[in-house]
Design an enzyme around this catalytic site. Structure first.
Site, short mmCIF file in Angstrom:
data_model
loop_
_atom_site.label_atom_id
_atom_site.label_comp_id
_atom_site.label_asym_id
_atom_site.label_seq_id
_atom_site.Cartn_x
_atom_site.Cartn_y
_atom_site.Cartn_z
N LYS A 133 -79.13 -84.30 23.81
CA LYS A 133 -79.42 -82.91 23.44
C LYS A 133 -78.19 -82.38 22.72
O LYS A 133 -77.08 -82.87 22.92
CB LYS A 133 -79.61 -82.09 24.73
CG LYS A 133 -81.04 -81.68 24.99
CD LYS A 133 -81.05 -80.69 26.14
CE LYS A 133 -82.41 -80.54 26.80
NZ LYS A 133 -83.54 -80.23 25.95
N SER A 134 -78.35 -81.40 21.86
CA SER A 134 -77.19 -80.84 21.17
C SER A 134 -76.29 -80.15 22.18
O SER A 134 -76.73 -79.28 22.94
CB SER A 134 -77.64 -79.85 20.11
OG SER A 134 -78.32 -80.53 19.08
N ASN A 192 -91.48 -75.47 19.46
CA ASN A 192 -90.49 -75.18 20.49
C ASN A 192 -89.44 -74.21 20.02
O ASN A 192 -89.07 -74.17 18.85
CB ASN A 192 -89.83 -76.47 20.99
CG ASN A 192 -88.58 -76.82 20.20
OD1 ASN A 192 -87.51 -76.27 20.45
ND2 ASN A 192 -88.72 -77.71 19.23
N LEU A 231 -81.40 -74.33 22.43
CA LEU A 231 -80.24 -75.19 22.57
C LEU A 231 -79.64 -75.20 23.98
O LEU A 231 -78.42 -75.26 24.14
CB LEU A 231 -79.16 -74.79 21.54
CG LEU A 231 -79.56 -74.94 20.07
CD1 LEU A 231 -78.51 -74.28 19.17
CD2 LEU A 231 -79.72 -76.41 19.68
N ASN A 272 -75.72 -81.19 14.41
CA ASN A 272 -76.97 -80.44 14.26
C ASN A 272 -76.71 -79.21 13.39
O ASN A 272 -76.19 -78.20 13.86
CB ASN A 272 -77.49 -80.05 15.64
CG ASN A 272 -78.77 -79.23 15.60
OD1 ASN A 272 -79.25 -78.86 14.52
ND2 ASN A 272 -79.33 -78.92 16.74
N CYS A 332 -81.04 -76.65 13.46
CA CYS A 332 -81.90 -76.02 14.45
C CYS A 332 -82.39 -74.71 13.86
O CYS A 332 -81.58 -73.86 13.47
CB CYS A 332 -81.14 -75.76 15.74
SG CYS A 332 -82.06 -74.75 16.88
N GLY A 374 -92.34 -86.40 13.55
CA GLY A 374 -93.73 -86.82 13.70
C GLY A 374 -93.98 -88.30 13.89
O GLY A 374 -95.08 -88.78 13.61
N GLY A 432 -89.59 -88.37 19.23
CA GLY A 432 -89.40 -87.27 20.17
C GLY A 432 -90.68 -86.73 20.75
O GLY A 432 -91.11 -87.14 21.83
#
Lengths: 309, 274
Positions: A51-52, A76, A80, A130, A133, A247, A268
């Protein structure tokens, strides 16, 4: 590497990183627990992206934060949420053999420097920055849409590490290829494309937006063709290793991304319906495809689409 | 066509039942929830406020189900304050159920507080199967005992037994559910133990079951965002409570180093149980 060895059929090279197969966990999915990373590795994953992580812990937005939209697409706005540098470096301190790439998020180059200084002594394969986001202010996409900020942040990370750096780009207000070019010129080795796309969902019964943050990021089936296009353009124009993301729900999608120009592919949203076993299934089927097509190694697929005018 | 459990259903709260001053049951009509398996949960949307996982409570009317909330945090308090006629959203039911082995004749059920919700669905399920149960229902004080009448109604004429205990002895047997259980397993034989409630209570139940070589299943709770195995918020060692659970057996529980020790906060940091 012996390409005739059947165990190397799926191995790929991403800058200095050698992966046993091209499948990776996309950032933001699962991503906070070493025990889960080990379980994913037992399921034959190539590498995981965390995760970031930010300097300080973040609770994220209130729920609803993740909405299954149907048709394999998801919306979503998690915000973060992450345990922060101190707790997370402790979480990963026991890591021995799992190929882990740490995703970093922050609002200034100082924050990125600070995190890399802490993480760089861990046993990790590299970083993913990242910058895409789409639903948190002063972080992610807001920086990614500013080439000067991208330049400063990537340089700040570069100065503090010799490990490979990937920059995760998204579809924002500036051209994705231009953004990738700035990142590479600032010292990034790899580009991850793409992040989720700004999107929204409204419940018609209550007449209310569903996400607590109103706006979030779209992932899953709906965005795959956009991801394919971005990977194709970046890898063709810049000749850099690209990690495809967006995707991917089957082995066919992995192959499609690789033909477009991806050296590895992140997975994901599909975990929401397939579970962690998807990596075992996909790698098994990738091997079958490689054998059926008579390839020595899956890397031979990378960028085949570039030759068409 | 298979019904998509992920598709949000908006339902109206048709009845509210005050169980105690801080515990309330909200009844609604929803066929997927009605046929939920014991141990499964719903993601309940309180529009523009929160979305929280809730175990599915039974209701006597066909096609109906319910949730039973203890007013505690932000989301549960908001849900607790919903009134008859209010709309809430549902997705699910998600997760693994309690399982009953073949040849199972007598089971022991240990529940505390709102942990009784999945257990009552189990009791209701086995009452049709001629399996006898001994149910231990624990609370801190008399005021916090609820579901007693309902449970008696379900087990009526089934030969099953209900034992209520309170920590302060103000009602039923004085003592904890675990202390009651230790006497029961010494004097009687059971094929399996089922538990749900505060995690430290479940830890005690699981340890006691292990010491007596009794199979045991526990329905666990963790903070969740998605409920479908994407966010990782509910991870407990290498398991995801939402998808691999909520129900875990003695073998799975024995590998969980954090069971009864710690949980993860909203930001993912581990917090120890006091």
């Amino acid at each position: 590497m012996n390409f005739n060895d059947k165990n190397y059929k799926l191995s790929v090279q991403l800058d200095k990183i050698h992966l046993r197969n091209p499948t990776m966990l996309a950032s933001g999915i699962l991503g906070i627990s070493q025990s889960i990373f080990e379980r994913l590795y037992d399921e034959n994953i190539g590498a995981v992206v965390t995760k970031s992580i930010s300097v300080n812990p973040m609770k994220g937005y209130p729920n609803p934060t993740i909405i299954p939209l149907g048709g394999g697409s998801y919306l979503n706005a998690v915000g973060l949420s992450n345990p922060g540098v101190a707790a997370f470096s402790k979480e990963l301190s026991e890591n021995r053999n799992i190929p882990i790439m740490i995703s970093l998020v922050g609002s200034s180059e100082k924050e990125f420097s600070k995190m890399v200084k802490v993480f760089d002594s861990l046993k990790i394969i590299g970083y993913e920055i990242n910058l895409s986001c789409p639903h948190v202010s002063k972080m992610g996409m807001e920086l990614g849409d500013d080439p000067e900020a991208v330049n400063k942040i990537v340089r700040a990370v570069r100065i503090n590490t010799n490990k490979p750096i990937s920059v995760k780009v998204g579809v924002g207000s500036i051209d994705v290829v231009e953004l990738a070019r700035v990142a590479i010129e600032a010292g990034a080795n790899i580009i991850t494309a793409i992040n989720t796309l700004r999107a929204m969902s409204i419940d018609i019964e209550t007449m209310m937006p569903v996400l607590s943050n109103l706006i979030g990021g779209l992932s899953g089936n709906a965005i795959k063709p956009i991801g394919i296009r971005c990977v194709y353009e970046i890898s063709k124009k810049l000749q850099v290793p690209v990690i495809g993301c967006g995707g991917v729900s089957s082995w066919q999608d992995v192959i499609e991304y690789m033909i477009a120009g991806a050296s590895a592919v992140q997975i994901g949203s599909i975990l929401g319906s397939s579970g962690l076993k998807i990596f075992t299934h996909i790698t098994k089927d990738l091997k079958k495809y490689v054998e059926k097509k008579g390839l020595r190694n899956i890397s031979e697929l990378i960028g085949i689409a570039h030759k068409y005018q | 066509m298979r019904t998509n459990i992920n598709k949000r259903r908006i339902v109206q709260i048709e009845e509210t039942i005050a169980e105690t001053p801080t515990v309330k049951t909200l009844v609604f009509k929803d066929s997927l929830s009605y046929s939920a398996k014991p141990g499964q949960f719903l993601m309940i949307w309180i529009p523009r406020i929160e979305e929280i996982p809730m175990s599915v409570m039974i209701n006597s009317k066909e096609g109906y189900a319910a949730v039973t909330i203890r007013k505690f945090g932000f989301g549960s308090t908001a849900l607790f304050e919903r009134k008859k006629g209010d709309l809430i959203g549902l997705r699910g039911p998600y997760g693994k159920k309690f399982t009953i082995r073949k040849n199972c004749k007598k089971i022991l059920i240990i529940g505390g507080g709102t942990g009784l919700v999945p257990l009552l669905r189990l009791v209701s399920y086995i009452s049709k199967k001629k399996i006898k149960s001994t149910i231990v229902m624990g609370a801190r004080t008399k005021e916090e005992v609820f579901f007693e009448k309902l449970t008696r109604k379900i087990i009526d004429e089934t030969g099953s037994l209900l034992i209520v205990c309170t920590d302060d002895g103000s009602y039923g047997i004085k003592g904890s559910t675990v202390s009651v259980m230790s006497k029961l397993v010494r004097d009687d034989t059971f094929d399996c133990v089922y538990t749900c409630g505060p995690e430290l209570m479940m830890k005690g139940v699981v340890e006691l079951s292990n010491q007596n070589s009794l199979p045991v299943q526990a329905s666990l709770e963790r903070y969740m965002k998605c409920g479908i195995g994407i966010c990782g918020s509910c991870c407990l060692d290498s398991s995801l409570v939402c998808q691999d659970g909520t129900v875990f057996n003695e073998k799975q529980l024995s590998t969980m180093l954090d069971f009864g020790i710690s949980y993860r906060d909203k930001d993912g940091r581990k917090v120890n149980y006091a």
